[in-house]
Design a protein around this motif. Sequence first.
Motif, PDB file in Angstrom:
ATOM      1  N   LEU A  15      -2.024  -8.826 -36.270  1.00  9.59           N
ATOM      2  CA  LEU A  15      -0.645  -8.348 -36.293  1.00  9.59           C
ATOM      3  C   LEU A  15      -0.042  -8.318 -34.897  1.00  9.59           C
ATOM      4  O   LEU A  15       1.104  -8.696 -34.680  1.00  9.59           O
ATOM      5  CB  LEU A  15      -0.581  -6.953 -36.923  1.00  9.59           C
ATOM      6  CG  LEU A  15      -0.818  -6.870 -38.432  1.00  9.59           C
ATOM      7  CD1 LEU A  15      -0.846  -5.410 -38.880  1.00  9.59           C
ATOM      8  CD2 LEU A  15       0.270  -7.624 -39.191  1.00  9.59           C
ATOM      9  N   THR A  16      -0.854  -7.873 -33.949  1.00  8.72           N
ATOM     10  CA  THR A  16      -0.369  -7.800 -32.573  1.00  8.72           C
ATOM     11  C   THR A  16      -0.020  -9.182 -32.043  1.00  8.72           C
ATOM     12  O   THR A  16       1.030  -9.388 -31.437  1.00  8.72           O
ATOM     13  CB  THR A  16      -1.436  -7.158 -31.667  1.00  8.72           C
ATOM     14  OG1 THR A  16      -1.716  -5.849 -32.143  1.00  8.72           O
ATOM     15  CG2 THR A  16      -0.960  -7.084 -30.223  1.00  8.72           C
ATOM     16  N   ALA A  17      -0.902 -10.128 -32.284  1.00  8.36           N
ATOM     17  CA  ALA A  17      -0.654 -11.494 -31.827  1.00  8.36           C
ATOM     18  C   ALA A  17       0.621 -12.047 -32.454  1.00  8.36           C
ATOM     19  O   ALA A  17       1.435 -12.682 -31.783  1.00  8.36           O
ATOM     20  CB  ALA A  17      -1.846 -12.390 -32.179  1.00  8.36           C
ATOM     21  N   PHE A  31      -5.499   0.027 -32.314  1.00  6.68           N
ATOM     22  CA  PHE A  31      -4.310  -0.832 -32.381  1.00  6.68           C
ATOM     23  C   PHE A  31      -3.780  -1.094 -30.970  1.00  6.68           C
ATOM     24  O   PHE A  31      -3.468  -2.232 -30.605  1.00  6.68           O
ATOM     25  CB  PHE A  31      -3.237  -0.162 -33.239  1.00  6.68           C
ATOM     26  CG  PHE A  31      -1.997  -0.998 -33.428  1.00  6.68           C
ATOM     27  CD1 PHE A  31      -1.872  -1.840 -34.519  1.00  6.68           C
ATOM     28  CD2 PHE A  31      -0.964  -0.960 -32.500  1.00  6.68           C
ATOM     29  CE1 PHE A  31      -0.736  -2.620 -34.688  1.00  6.68           C
ATOM     30  CE2 PHE A  31       0.166  -1.733 -32.651  1.00  6.68           C
ATOM     31  CZ  PHE A  31       0.291  -2.563 -33.749  1.00  6.68           C
ATOM     32  N   GLN A  32      -3.689  -0.036 -30.165  1.00  7.98           N
ATOM     33  CA  GLN A  32      -3.171  -0.192 -28.807  1.00  7.98           C
ATOM     34  C   GLN A  32      -4.094  -1.042 -27.948  1.00  7.98           C
ATOM     35  O   GLN A  32      -3.634  -1.866 -27.143  1.00  7.98           O
ATOM     36  CB  GLN A  32      -2.966   1.186 -28.176  1.00  7.98           C
ATOM     37  CG  GLN A  32      -1.862   1.998 -28.833  1.00  7.98           C
ATOM     38  CD  GLN A  32      -1.830   3.442 -28.361  1.00  7.98           C
ATOM     39  OE1 GLN A  32      -2.866   4.018 -28.013  1.00  7.98           O
ATOM     40  NE2 GLN A  32      -0.652   4.041 -28.344  1.00  7.98           N
ATOM     41  N   LEU A  33      -5.408  -0.869 -28.131  1.00  7.80           N
ATOM     42  CA  LEU A  33      -6.374  -1.677 -27.384  1.00  7.80           C
ATOM     43  C   LEU A  33      -6.172  -3.160 -27.646  1.00  7.80           C
ATOM     44  O   LEU A  33      -6.130  -3.980 -26.718  1.00  7.80           O
ATOM     45  CB  LEU A  33      -7.799  -1.279 -27.775  1.00  7.80           C
ATOM     46  CG  LEU A  33      -8.453  -0.130 -27.018  1.00  7.80           C
ATOM     47  CD1 LEU A  33      -9.761   0.253 -27.697  1.00  7.80           C
ATOM     48  CD2 LEU A  33      -8.704  -0.508 -25.565  1.00  7.80           C
ATOM     49  N   SER A  34      -6.045  -3.503 -28.908  1.00  9.41           N
ATOM     50  CA  SER A  34      -5.914  -4.921 -29.259  1.00  9.41           C
ATOM     51  C   SER A  34      -4.623  -5.495 -28.679  1.00  9.41           C
ATOM     52  O   SER A  34      -4.611  -6.614 -28.154  1.00  9.41           O
ATOM     53  CB  SER A  34      -5.951  -5.096 -30.779  1.00  9.41           C
ATOM     54  OG  SER A  34      -4.882  -4.415 -31.400  1.00  9.41           O
ATOM     55  N   ALA A  35      -3.538  -4.714 -28.747  1.00  6.75           N
ATOM     56  CA  ALA A  35      -2.258  -5.202 -28.212  1.00  6.75           C
ATOM     57  C   ALA A  35      -2.331  -5.378 -26.697  1.00  6.75           C
ATOM     58  O   ALA A  35      -1.893  -6.402 -26.158  1.00  6.75           O
ATOM     59  CB  ALA A  35      -1.145  -4.220 -28.586  1.00  6.75           C
ATOM     60  N   LEU A  36      -2.889  -4.399 -26.007  1.00  4.52           N
ATOM     61  CA  LEU A  36      -2.939  -4.450 -24.548  1.00  4.52           C
ATOM     62  C   LEU A  36      -3.841  -5.566 -24.051  1.00  4.52           C
ATOM     63  O   LEU A  36      -3.484  -6.313 -23.123  1.00  4.52           O
ATOM     64  CB  LEU A  36      -3.422  -3.100 -23.999  1.00  4.52           C
ATOM     65  CG  LEU A  36      -2.428  -1.938 -24.099  1.00  4.52           C
ATOM     66  CD1 LEU A  36      -3.129  -0.612 -23.796  1.00  4.52           C
ATOM     67  CD2 LEU A  36      -1.267  -2.144 -23.139  1.00  4.52           C
ATOM     68  N   PHE A  37      -5.023  -5.692 -24.658  1.00  2.00           N
ATOM     69  CA  PHE A  37      -5.941  -6.756 -24.215  1.00  2.00           C
ATOM     70  C   PHE A  37      -5.343  -8.137 -24.457  1.00  2.00           C
ATOM     71  O   PHE A  37      -5.418  -9.020 -23.609  1.00  2.00           O
ATOM     72  CB  PHE A  37      -7.287  -6.635 -24.934  1.00  2.00           C
ATOM     73  CG  PHE A  37      -8.257  -5.716 -24.251  1.00  2.00           C
ATOM     74  CD1 PHE A  37      -8.591  -5.915 -22.917  1.00  2.00           C
ATOM     75  CD2 PHE A  37      -8.824  -4.648 -24.920  1.00  2.00           C
ATOM     76  CE1 PHE A  37      -9.488  -5.064 -22.270  1.00  2.00           C
ATOM     77  CE2 PHE A  37      -9.715  -3.795 -24.290  1.00  2.00           C
ATOM     78  CZ  PHE A  37     -10.043  -4.000 -22.966  1.00  2.00           C
ATOM     79  N   PRO A  60       0.191   8.113 -20.588  1.00  2.00           N
ATOM     80  CA  PRO A  60      -1.036   8.318 -21.348  1.00  2.00           C
ATOM     81  C   PRO A  60      -2.242   7.644 -20.703  1.00  2.00           C
ATOM     82  O   PRO A  60      -2.121   6.572 -20.117  1.00  2.00           O
ATOM     83  CB  PRO A  60      -0.712   7.695 -22.708  1.00  2.00           C
ATOM     84  CG  PRO A  60       0.347   6.684 -22.422  1.00  2.00           C
ATOM     85  CD  PRO A  60       1.155   7.230 -21.285  1.00  2.00           C
ATOM     86  N   SER A  61      -3.371   8.296 -20.822  1.00  3.12           N
ATOM     87  CA  SER A  61      -4.610   7.832 -20.201  1.00  3.12           C
ATOM     88  C   SER A  61      -5.401   6.904 -21.112  1.00  3.12           C
ATOM     89  O   SER A  61      -6.057   5.970 -20.650  1.00  3.12           O
ATOM     90  CB  SER A  61      -5.487   9.034 -19.834  1.00  3.12           C
ATOM     91  OG  SER A  61      -4.754  10.026 -19.174  1.00  3.12           O
ATOM     92  N   ILE A  62      -5.373   7.220 -22.418  1.00  3.42           N
ATOM     93  CA  ILE A  62      -6.164   6.477 -23.401  1.00  3.42           C
ATOM     94  C   ILE A  62      -5.225   5.650 -24.265  1.00  3.42           C
ATOM     95  O   ILE A  62      -4.296   6.192 -24.854  1.00  3.42           O
ATOM     96  CB  ILE A  62      -6.966   7.457 -24.295  1.00  3.42           C
ATOM     97  CG1 ILE A  62      -7.890   8.327 -23.423  1.00  3.42           C
ATOM     98  CG2 ILE A  62      -7.755   6.725 -25.353  1.00  3.42           C
ATOM     99  CD1 ILE A  62      -8.561   9.460 -24.185  1.00  3.42           C
ATOM    100  N   PRO A  63      -5.443   4.320 -24.317  1.00  2.00           N
ATOM    101  CA  PRO A  63      -6.519   3.550 -23.681  1.00  2.00           C
ATOM    102  C   PRO A  63      -6.097   2.829 -22.409  1.00  2.00           C
ATOM    103  O   PRO A  63      -6.795   1.931 -21.968  1.00  2.00           O
ATOM    104  CB  PRO A  63      -6.862   2.544 -24.772  1.00  2.00           C
ATOM    105  CG  PRO A  63      -5.523   2.216 -25.371  1.00  2.00           C
ATOM    106  CD  PRO A  63      -4.727   3.506 -25.324  1.00  2.00           C
TER     107      PRO A  63
END
Length: 464
Positions: free
Chosen positions: A18-20, A121-127, A146-149
């Motif tokens: 979805l992020t992609a 979800f945020q990890l996948s989008a950011l990476f 925010p610190s995480i992630p």
Amino acid sequence: MGSIETLLPLITLISIILTAAILCLPSRYTHSHTQEKDKKGRVAVLVLGDIGRSPRMQYHALSLASNGWGVDLIGYDESTPRPEILSSPNIRIIPLPPPPPVLATSSKALFPIIAPLKVLFQLSALFYLLFYIIRPPSYILVQNPPSIPTLIVARITAFVRNSRLVIDWHNFGYSILALKLGDDHPLVKISKWYETKFGNSAYANFTVTDQMRKVLREGWGITKPILALHDRPPTIFQPLDQRQRDAFLSTHRLTAQNVPFDNTKLLISSTSWTPDEDFSILFAALQYYTTTAKKSSSSAKLPNILAIITGKGPLLKHYEPLINELNQSESCVTIRTAFLPAEEYPKLLASADLGVCLHTSSSGVDLPMKVVDMFGVGIPVAAVKFEAINELVKDGVNGVVFEAGVNPGQTKGEELGEILVRLFGDSNELEVLKEGAMKEVERRWEGEWDGVAKDIFEGKAKSQ
């Protein structure tokens, strides 16, 4: 719990797909930026929040761009950024896809379950974005919290792509988490350990106050360079003369019906409507003001107040019934709420007689940007007292400070109410504070950034 754990790989895969898909959609922002080699290189400016409501990170981006850096400004596309950001050929906005609404919860019980899914979800989008969308940056400047992630993603990206990580500390993520879960919750303790580790792994750290720098250095034992980079307003925040003020107030939708302001004082506050600002204090103070005004003799009659609260956020609906109640009562106070475009906000601030800040700080060592903006246009401020506020508001000089709690023998909001009665009933004291606030106008972001931050991005980090 077992069923949730078995679903995590599927959720992760779906979130990546979805992020992609979302990131491949065209952005509503079109720039003249080209993929030619930038004069100095590129800096990724990352905020896991709304770009349009992240003024400090926008100011960083503008300062970097004006110093020859190409900038990838990464964050949520919820509010329109500053016009200078949109028109800069050296700044490219990279929108982050927001987490789906199902991953939002205000429940303390559900938070430990929902939060990891949101982080995935945020990890996948950011990476995906940091590794595949942007070119390798020389520096990654990340807002915390925010610190995480964000911290772990930025650190891994910096290692793999040979970038230098710079953390801009606006507050502490663990202290904000403690507002929701309590100081003794295991996640709060883990969050503090997590922030400490990544603070020590950065190339350099900026803090918004001297007090925060002291905590990181002496309390947390961070040995990497830490520099206090105080918030200052950009040049768009300027005082208005009387003619400019009258022209603005007579045409703006929030104030036109109150013109002329012969017997009305304009009070301004801004907020994200979050738990660290208790607006019931202001509403109680305005009620106290109304009660006092009714008792005043005709010779000492207090002026009316038009209170405008700008911003948007989750707790606005919570306060709307109280706002409506005050507006419908026989009162000398009118309250209006609005979210203003970037070009209108400075002018409305500059037209005010007094600013009010209810920011209490989860850590006690950050400072509210709204006060910086108010001083940029030369208006005095009434602010809640906390540990670091004296780095900005000097009681009796450029503003007044008051306690967020209830003093002995007083009701909630009474101290602020007394301040409003005193200042609006005594133009001499208000004028003295106005003179003090006008002296703050000369202190600007551009000079602060050039004196503190510029060397960091020139590879000259020094321990302080």
